[in-house]
Each structure stands twice: as C-alpha cells, then as structure tokens.
Design an enzyme around this catalytic site. Structure first.
Site, PDB file in Angstrom:
ATOM      1  N   HIS B 136       0.772  -1.246   0.000  1.00 39.57           N
ATOM      2  CA  HIS B 136       0.000   0.000   0.000  1.00 39.57           C
ATOM      3  C   HIS B 136       0.804   1.298   0.000  1.00 39.57           C
ATOM      4  O   HIS B 136       0.255   2.340   0.338  1.00 39.57           O
ATOM      5  CB  HIS B 136      -0.961   0.017   1.214  1.00 39.57           C
ATOM      6  N   GLY B 187      -0.849  -2.656  -5.925  1.00 40.57           N
ATOM      7  CA  GLY B 187      -1.835  -3.720  -5.667  1.00 40.57           C
ATOM      8  C   GLY B 187      -3.206  -3.117  -5.399  1.00 40.57           C
ATOM      9  O   GLY B 187      -4.222  -3.634  -5.843  1.00 40.57           O
ATOM     10  N   HIS B 188      -3.240  -2.026  -4.677  1.00 41.93           N
ATOM     11  CA  HIS B 188      -4.507  -1.329  -4.426  1.00 41.93           C
ATOM     12  C   HIS B 188      -4.480  -0.013  -5.208  1.00 41.93           C
ATOM     13  O   HIS B 188      -3.778   0.917  -4.854  1.00 41.93           O
ATOM     14  CB  HIS B 188      -4.682  -1.052  -2.935  1.00 41.93           C
ATOM     15  N   HIS B 258     -11.355  -7.422  -5.735  1.00 41.78           N
ATOM     16  CA  HIS B 258     -11.640  -6.495  -4.629  1.00 41.78           C
ATOM     17  C   HIS B 258     -12.431  -5.299  -5.161  1.00 41.78           C
ATOM     18  O   HIS B 258     -11.981  -4.579  -6.049  1.00 41.78           O
ATOM     19  CB  HIS B 258     -10.292  -6.051  -4.066  1.00 41.78           C
ATOM     20  N   GLU B 310     -13.043  -9.497  -0.297  1.00 46.07           N
ATOM     21  CA  GLU B 310     -13.879  -8.283  -0.383  1.00 46.07           C
ATOM     22  C   GLU B 310     -14.267  -8.018  -1.835  1.00 46.07           C
ATOM     23  O   GLU B 310     -14.130  -6.909  -2.346  1.00 46.07           O
ATOM     24  CB  GLU B 310     -13.104  -7.086   0.195  1.00 46.07           C
ATOM     25  N   CYS B 328     -16.937   1.697   1.537  1.00 45.21           N
ATOM     26  CA  CYS B 328     -15.971   2.277   0.589  1.00 45.21           C
ATOM     27  C   CYS B 328     -16.275   1.889  -0.858  1.00 45.21           C
ATOM     28  O   CYS B 328     -15.960   2.645  -1.776  1.00 45.21           O
ATOM     29  CB  CYS B 328     -14.551   1.804   0.915  1.00 45.21           C
ATOM     30  N   CYS B 406     -10.804   2.277   6.832  1.00 44.56           N
ATOM     31  CA  CYS B 406     -10.883   3.006   5.562  1.00 44.56           C
ATOM     32  C   CYS B 406     -12.217   3.714   5.388  1.00 44.56           C
ATOM     33  O   CYS B 406     -12.278   4.800   4.804  1.00 44.56           O
ATOM     34  CB  CYS B 406     -10.640   2.051   4.398  1.00 44.56           C
TER      35      CYS B 406
END
Lengths: 641, 641
Positions: B136, B187-188, B258, B310, B328, B406
């Site tokens: 992250h 990755g995110h 995700h 998720e 989110c 988050c």
C-alpha cells in the site's frame, strides 16, 4: 424405560427385489470391491488411498512413508465392518478370504503391547497418546472394534476380535482415573459406542466400564483438552464445544459442535443409558434429540449446517445452499435414532431414521455405487458454488473418492446392515419400524414365529404381512405409522380394524394363526411440506414429499434458474414409474409457473412490469437420486402460490 | 464523447436545512472533530488509531513503535481531504490551523528524497518498494495527493501540495519503463486517480503520464506481481484478478476482484479516457459499468457480494445476508459514476450515483456521525450472523471505529464534497444530476447565471428552480429524470411544457429571463421493486422504494422473525413524517400478513396445516437509517402476495 431388542442378522432376512435389497446387492457386488481396490490403490478411476500400503509399512513388510490422514486406518475398519454385515447375510468365501488376509495383516502390524495405529507406528512413534484431542487414535480404535465385532458376529472367527481386545487392554493402561493414566477421552467420539458393541459381543463388563468412563469424563473440569494442550505447549484456541467437551454430557441440552462427533457421542450415551439403566443419560439424550430434530435438522435428515467445524449452528439456521449435512452425520443420526428406538417406544425416532435413510444418507452415494457426496446441500447453483469461497465445501458433481474419505465406507457399512434397522421385539410382540420386503423371525410363546413383509415401499404404501407359525399364539404386532401419513388403514385377513395409534405405533394385538394376513395401507400423496416459520431459508417455500421420499428439481429436467419456479395452487401432481428413466427411479410431475421475461431485463424493475409468467410442467426426482445424470442446478425448496 | 464540466466549490453552494446540507453540517461539526480525536488517540469511546503518533515517530519527535495497518497514513490523508472540502465551503480558522499543523508534521516526517510513508520509515526502512502488491505505499501516496489537492484548492496553501509533488517525483524515480525502474503498479489502485487530480491542480502533464503508465501497465505480461513475488522469493498463490491485474485493463469486460480497488481503478480509467480522449479506455469503462450495475449491484448501490477478498463474484450472485458491500465500495461507485457522467450524458450514471448515495453509502454512518458500518448487508439476523463463520464479517451493531478504518474518513470526504456532485455544465447549458437545495453559478453568454434549486427531496419530488441573471439569455437546462420516476412533469413559470427525455435528461431549452421559475414534479409513490429473475436471493420478494430511498424493516418496529412478513397485494402504503420518530426520518407503513402459528410448531409440517395468518401493519424505515435504535433483525427484501 421401555426396552426393546433390535432384531439382528439371525432374525431378519431381506427379500430380493426391494428398495433396500437392491442397494445391499449394490454394496455387495460393486461398492465393496470398488472400495477394496481404492484401499489398495488399484482403482484407476480414483486417487490412491494408501490405506493398505500404510498397514504393510507398519507391519514392516515394505518400506515407505505414511500417507493419508491421521485416521486413514478407519477407512479399512469401516470396510471390514461392511464386509462383516455382508457375509452375515450373504456368505462369500472369496470375500471372506480377502478379509481374513487383511486381518492377518492387521495382526502383523499390531505392536506387542497391543497398540495398533499405522500413523503413529510408521510416522510418529514418539507422539502416541500425546494429542488425543486431534489425532484420532481412539477414533481409529473404535472403528477397528466395530469392524472386528461385525466380522466376528458374521463368521465366528475370533482373530480380529482378539486384536481389538488386545488393543483395548492397551488403551486401558493409558486411560482412567488411576494415577499415571490420562484422565481423558477422544476428540472424535467413536470408541464409546464401539466398546458397548465389544461388551455385547464378549460379555466382558470392563469394556462397558471404559466406555462409561470416557462418557462421564467428557467436559468435566479441569478440562482434559486444556490440560493436554498445555502439556504439549500448544497455545492455540480450541472450541471445546467442537468436541462436545464444553460441559459434562448430562448437562448438554443443545447439539453443539462437529455433527458427526455429536451423533457418535449421543449414540454411545443412548447405548449406556440402556445398558446401565441410566436415566440421567437418557434424559440428556431426549433433550438433545428434541434440539436436533426440532430445531437443527434439514428435511432430508441432514444435520450440521455449517462447513466451519462441520458443525451445528443455532436453532433454525438451515441455509440450503451452504448446508454442510455431511453424509456421515445423517448416518450418525440413523445410528442414534435406532438406539433411541430400542429404549423409548416412539415413532418419532423411526420417522427421523426413515427420513435420513431415504434422503440425506442415500444422497451420499451415486446409483452406480462409485461416486459420492461428502456434503449434501439442498440447493446447488454450480456457477455460484464453484466460485464463492463461503461455498467451497459444496461439490457440484459427485466425487470418486475423498482425501478425507470417511463417508463412502460409512454408507457401505450402514447399507450392508440395513436389515438390522427394520424390527424390534419385546415380551409382548414385534415392532415394525421400517417397511421393506423381508422376513422377521423370533421366539414367542415357546415357538418360532415368522412375520413376512411384502410391499413396493417407499413407492407404494400398501404393505402386506403374513404370519407363519406352527400353532396359534397371542402377541402384539406394532406397526410404525409414519409421520407423513394422513390416514392409515389396517386390515386383518381382509377385514378393516380400528387403528389405535399410541406413540406413533398402531398395535394389533390378537391371537394369531398360521397364514394370517395383516395389511397396512398408508396412502401416498404428493405433499407440500413447509418448514417452521423460524426457518428463514424456507420462508414462502415448500418441499415436495411423497411417502418418506423428499423430491428435488434438477436443471437437467427443468432448465436453468430453478429459483424461478412457482408451484401452482392446483399442483395436479402425477407419479411416474418409467424403467427407461433414471434407472427406474420414480419421479413426479407438478404444475408450475415460470417467469416469461427474458434474461436481459433490468437488474431492478417495478413489480408490475415483471409479473408475466408462463405455465409449465415441472419434473421432480427423489433427492437421493440427484446428480446421477448431467450436473447442474438442484433445488429442494420451491416457491408456491 | 460528450464532455461536461463538473461544477466545483466555486460554482455550487448547498443551502441550509436540506437533506445533504444537514449531513455536511454533521461532518463539519461532529465527524471531523470525532475522527481527529481518533487519529490522535484521544477519543475515549474508540480504540486508539496511532495515526498521528506514527507520524510523530517518523518525524523523530517521539520514540516508539509503528502501530496499526500498513496503510494507516491513509486515514489521515482522507481526513485532510475532507477538511479541505469543508473549508472550501465553510471557512474555519481553527480547523485550518489544526490542518496546517498536521501538514507541517507531514513535512517533517518526509524524507529528504521525498519518500513519505510512516510504516516503512519507522518499521521497515529496508523494505520500501519491495512489495507494491500488498503493502500500500502507492495507495497511501494517492490518498495524500487527494488530501493535498483538496486542501490546496480550499486554502490556496501550497505546502501540502509541495509535499506530494516531491513524493511523486520520488515515485517517478522508482516506477517506469526505463532501465532500473520497477515496471509496476500498485496492488490497491488509488494513486492513478489521485495523479489526475494533481495534474488538474498543477497543470503538470507528467502526473497524467505517470497515471497513464500505471493504468496501461496493469495486467500486462510478464505480470509484474508475479515477477515481484519471485524477486522476494514469495511462493504463495496470488489471485491477480483480486487486484484487477489478470489482463490489461482494456481487455477487462467483467468486474473482478476487490470491489474498492476496482472502483478506484475504473474511476482513474474514466478520468484518463476523458483527459486523453482515449476511446478504448472509455469502451472498457462502459462494458465494466454495465457488468457492475446490471449484474453485480445490490438495490442499495452496494457492491462486492463476497467477504472473501472483499470481492465481486459471479453475475447475479447477490446474497442479502452475506453481502459484503463495503461502504468504501459504494463510495467508489459514486466516484466512478460521477466521472462517467462528465463523459457520457446518460442518466443511468446519475441514477446509480443517487442510489448508492442515499442507500449503500449513507448506511455506513450512524445518524450521530460516530458509529459506522464497514459491511452493509441487506438482511441481518443477529443470532445467526453472530454465530456463523461464513457471516463473520457482518456486524450486527454499528462500530465506533475499525482496525482497518478506511470507511469512516471515506464517507466524511464524500459528504464534505457532496456539492460537487450536483451539477455539470457545457457550452449549451447546465445539467442537474442531483436534487437538493442549492445554488449553481456559471458563466454563459458572457454573464454569470445562477440557478437556485429548492425542494424537500428525497422526501418530496416537487423541485423548484429560479433563474437569476442580469439579462435574458438562451441556454439549456437539463434535468435528470430519475429511473424510478413513472411520470415527470415540468412547468415553466407555472405552465406545463412537454417533457422530452433523451438519455434520461429532460431538456428545457429557451430564452431565460431573470426570475424565471422552472418546476420539476416527480411524483413519489411507494414502489414494489423486483430483482431480475436470475437473482436467486430475491426470488419471490420485493423491496420497497419511494423516490430514491430504499426501505427496510427492523425488529425494533416489527418484532422478530422478519422473514415471516408477506406484503399484501393491497399494500395501502402511507408516508409518515414524525419529528419525534428516528430523528425525523420519514417512514412508511404498509399492510402485510404474518404467520399466526405459534413458535413450537413442528420443524416440518404439511402446507395446509400452516396457512393460518394474521393481518398486520408493517413499518419500514429508510435503509440508511437502520440500526440507529435498538439492534436487531433487519431486512430489505420482503415476500409479497
């Protein structure tokens, strides 16, 4: 405490060409040889099991590493048990020779002190009895006992029995209240009920005492599993309820934890309650029975609604698409029900036994005997089940074998012994719990009486009995009136008699003469069954049941998107027998509605734009027969007008 | 490609006492101070967050260990972004001083080469940029950029902007096609859309290029995540689709992995499609949009139906009780919808944006601003959800904070910027996407025009506009006609005009005069909404919706066992406004049936014995307002006659 005697191998003969005898024949001719090949790693269509190989390594006849589960031995033990039942009713020299050889091998693998568990002999000889919670040594011992007792009863040969007696003698040196012994009990119950069988086979009371010790010690404080974990410095959390070790067994009021473990425990509790006239154990059994069968059982007799810990959850939590309902758990429910039935005269036990047998047990094996389900959900959507992580346990096609292969030999041993579940007797007469072509023989009034039963059950509810005896005698014939029955009729020699039902059994008490005819008529209709209103998963839905058989719809017959089906109020059910269809398993057709909107409709739309529907005929097949053709969707609970 | 300009802080003012302005005020007066206390570990009712403490350790002002998630910095960044939006519309010297101080702290924590991530500065300085897939760093950088841009736009102060520009310059030395750089991407996803904002704020094209690089590289072969894992000798399986890195983005046709990551990726793709006139990116966005909103979206605008990863699952797999539907993810859907709306004139984007905002986003925060849901299922049964392992992610009461927090600052930043989502304009006139009391101002025909909007939306569909301008001018006023509308009416100065709807917008093109009145009438009825017939979870059920608000039933109003409710065909809905009830949130009542059988009925019983029912009135409250009173069962989809 009423106490009945179950009729065993010597008392009951299944007749050919009945529902059960066909399955017993399948076990004998196909399942036992298939499973034997798997145990020997010679079945080309299944992965190797390593079971016999492990045993040969343990016997130091070949070199190699242990392979398989820590409880791999139990697969052989259950197979041996099934062989025992099969030989008891259908002698087979060649099969007996094979079994004798494997018993010889067991003997060679057994250690001088009586210890016998290939995993520990081969792989971790220093870890014996250090993790009774997780490592299944007592569980495997229990299955070996059951196998040995069945083989002994069938053949009279003592070698296997002697092996397990030596093993139990060894176990007795390890477990008990005496100083230096483990004050423990197994993580996976099984040996408790097996020891009762060993007691009954040998008459040696010490086996009953050891069983009783295991049962009474379970869940006591300080908790054995906690102490055992501390001793091996294992800090991981353990849910004692998973092994029914959260409180002493007599204080357990709700079914908790691993459902197969629970069934084996409750079966042993029922055994001990009967053998020891232990009313507190019986009361606990009754409470647990009510919790399981009135709050936690699927309509198929499947139990255990959570894949996590293969466990019971909370009351009325019975999701259809994530039902775990392990085949072994339904089998365990049959074991328990049958034991309760020998204590309490109550058709409820027989009803549940029948429900599980015809539905949640039988669904675990394909009709050719070579494919299995471990998990038996009541609703399967392959695209979703094959994708969602929380449905990972649901298999959408039958499997040739499993890494954890407890279910296939379990179903084999139950079917091979199905004749033992049909009848009981007491001083006053005979009880008929299950209906299937068969002969029951027992002694009453100083003579041998035979009750011959004939029917097309479970497809037809007209059951005929003939009494065969040398001279007239009075006794009671008690017939279970299944819970699904709306109106039973009974005729004696063609004359209707009043049907007096008490605790679910209709008693015909009279002076019987040789050749007397007794008829029981249980009209079978296609019934819509609803679940208790607290079963949220089934709100607004019905299951179709005819006689004891629960039906389901399959994609191969009805196309995709089975949740779209709405049964009509005017069901117009028809029952079909077609030898060309599904190996002759009868099916039903009913009238239903389906949505006519095409698939590219919006994801959300006003109700009044979505009410178009078309009339259609739906075909439903017995739940136990599902997935014997093309794989696809399957659904038991359907919406209805 | 149509291209609109979204109206921002300078163009739009929310008026007091409207639905959204009340929530913006809550964010300003309660949420931002509450979250600031949490970031500083001084909120007594919530666990410590460690966020500011980590930063002070990184700045070497205190000693200590890093605490919290690897992406802990992003909580502060989102809070700072929310502060920026709040200051832009509601200046507050004290809040600005606090923000300035924390920006100073960020500057002191930043390393000389521009690197800024407290986890790696404090805990693993040698591991920087070694696991971009899981750790992250680029995600946190993205949120810092968004925070800095918002703060710069609100205050004109450059310090935060300079910090992130230095950070991005550092990142540019690490990532790119040149030799010695990582040919990678996060990755995110997050930094991609943030870099577009940074480009727009600074005009520096290199930020757009870096964003474009990240987007174009994603999913190319050889896969960066595979190479990166090999480089650090990590043999674990990784599902590339989890991070939308399974194929290049232009080849992605279904939403995978995700769901929050997917939304941030798709938002960036839409941004780049617009900025770069990239039709292939836009086509990919449109395909993905259709897949998400026509196959994988709950009626609340919630997305991501699986707790595992998720993630999105397969088409039409929308279980209500195990919906993950992270707050989110619904927020991300709003981001994406808003971006698509500036490219394609299509009310579908506005409909989805409105659906998510009023339902699946707002449900994530309690009405007092201090309790949150991370997961937003559409059906909750506490006894089951609190027990079942496969429902472990479902919380049955709102939480004061989360270890992975988050969602709370994400909802704060969205609500604080809600004024930016209402209007767009182009050369021909103005677009009204959302209805709420507000003023929009823009330049057309060489003068400043104000459109003042007044309504009680979303509780009433009568919306009044007044045009304010110095001299008459012709322009188009385009009003989104929501998808839930059955018949819209429009009046100009009291006179009905024909409503011509194209792509979901009704255009009123005319010569406007100062003081002209425009009325839009969207009659609101309680609608029964059904789901597509392939959504098995909702078969036979309807959701109640009135205007854009989806309703649910709660145990506190209707007792337990909500699945027992069957709405009557004659619904007789009534809409209630009661200031004393649920802080004035309007509710509806409808007529329904409930089962009258008592709870100790059998687990299974014949249909005809279970059809007794009683008539009752059911109260339904807006889904977003659920669990603001006593916790209990909740249900959106109800059975209906």
């Amino acid at each position: 405490m009423d106490k009945l005697k179950a009729m065993g191998d010597a008392n009951v003969t299944l007749q050919d060409s009945s529902f059960w005898s066909e399955r017993v024949q399948l076990v004998r001719e196909t399942v036992l040889p298939y499973q034997w090949r798997i145990l020997n790693d010679t079945e080309p269509d299944a992965p190797p099991s390593f079971t016999i190989r492990n045993l040969r390594i343990a016997a130091k006849e070949i070199d190699g590493e242990f392979n398989g589960m820590v409880f791999q031995d139990s697969d052989l033990a259950k197979w041996l048990e099934a062989v025992g039942y099969s030989l008891a009713t259908h002698p087979d020299k060649e099969l007996e020779r094979v079994a004798d050889e494997v018993i010889d091998l067991l003997e060679r693998a057994q250690e001088p002190n009586g210890y016998l568990d290939t995993y520990f002999i081969v792989k971790e000889p220093d870890k014996k009895w250090t993790n009774v919670r997780d490592w299944h040594e007592l569980y495997c011992a229990g299955h070996l006992i059951e196998g040995a007792v069945a083989y002994f009863e069938a053949t009279g040969k003592r070698k296997a029995l002697d092996i397990v007696c030596r093993l139990v003698t060894h176990i007795s040196t390890k477990f008990g209240p005496e100083p230096g012994k483990l004050m423990g009990y197994p993580g996976h119950e099984e040996i408790e009920l097996a020891l009762v069988k060993l007691y009954r086979a040998t008459g040696d009371y010490k086996y009953l005492e050891l069983s009783s010790y295991f049962i009474d010690e379970r869940g006591q404080e300080p908790n054995f599993f906690r102490m055992e974990a501390e001793a091996r410095k294992d800090p991981r959390h353990y849910n004692f309820a998973y092994s029914q070790a959260h409180v002493p067994v007599r204080e357990q009021e709700t079914a908790e934890g691993h459902s197969v473990r629970a069934m084996y425990l409750y079966s042993a509790m029922a055994d001990l309650a009967k053998e020891l006239d232990d009313d507190s154990l019986l009361q606990a059994c009754r409470k647990l029975w009510n919790n399981v069968t009135q709050k936690k059982m699927y309509i198929t007799g499947g139990i255990g609604s959570s894949a996590y810990e293969e466990a019971f959850t909370v009351d009325y939590d019975l999701p259809n698409d994530r039902a775990y309902t392990e085949t072994c758990a339904a089998i365990g429910l049959v074991f328990w029900a049958h034991r309760m039935l020998q204590i309490d005269v109550n058709a409820d036990y027989g009803d549940v036994m029948e429900r599980a047998l015809y539905n949640g047990v039988l669904s675990g094996m394909s009709m050719d005997g070579k494919k299995y389900f471990y998990v038996n959900p009541l609703e399967v959507w392959p695209t979703t089940a094959n994708h969602r992580h929380d449905m990972a346990s649901v298999k959408t096609t039958r499997q040739s074998w499993f890494g954890c292969a407890c279910c296939p030999p379990n179903i084999a041993r139950l079917l091979a012994s199905i004749h033992r579940y049909l009848y009981s007797y007491d001083d006053e007469g005979i009880y008929v719990h299950l209906y299937s072509n068969s002969e029951a023989r027992w002694e009453t009034s100083g003579q041998r009486v035979t009750l011959a039963q004939q029917s097309q059950y479970p497809w037809d509810g007209h059951i005929q009995f003939e009494v065969q005896m040398e001279r007239p005698a009075e006794f009671a014939t008690r017939l279970r009136i299944p819970g699904w029955t709306r109106e039973a009729q009974i005729r004696v020699n063609g004359h209707p008699i009043a049907v007096n039902v008490e605790n679910g059994y209709a008693t015909v008490q009279r002076q019987w003469n040789n050749g007397d005819q007794l008829e029981l008529i249980l009209p079978m209709h296609v019934e819509r069954v609803v679940a208790n209103k607290f079963v949220r998963a089934n709100a607004g839905k019905v299951a179709l049941q005819r006689g004891p058989i629960v039906y389901c719809v399959e994609e191969v017959d009805n196309g995709t998107n089975l949740s779209d089906i709405v049964l009509k109020k005017q069901l117009e059910p028809e029952f079909h027998v077609d030898k060309e269809f599904l190996q002759g398993v009868p099916y039903i057709t009913v009238q239903a509605w389906r949505s006519s909107l095409n698939s590219d409709q919006n994801l959300y739309l006003p109700f009044d734009e979505a009410t178009e529907r078309v009339s259609t005929e739906i075909r439903a097949v017995p739940y136990f027969s599902w997935c014997n053709r093309e794989p696809g969707e399957m659904c038991v609970w359907l919406r209805t007008e």
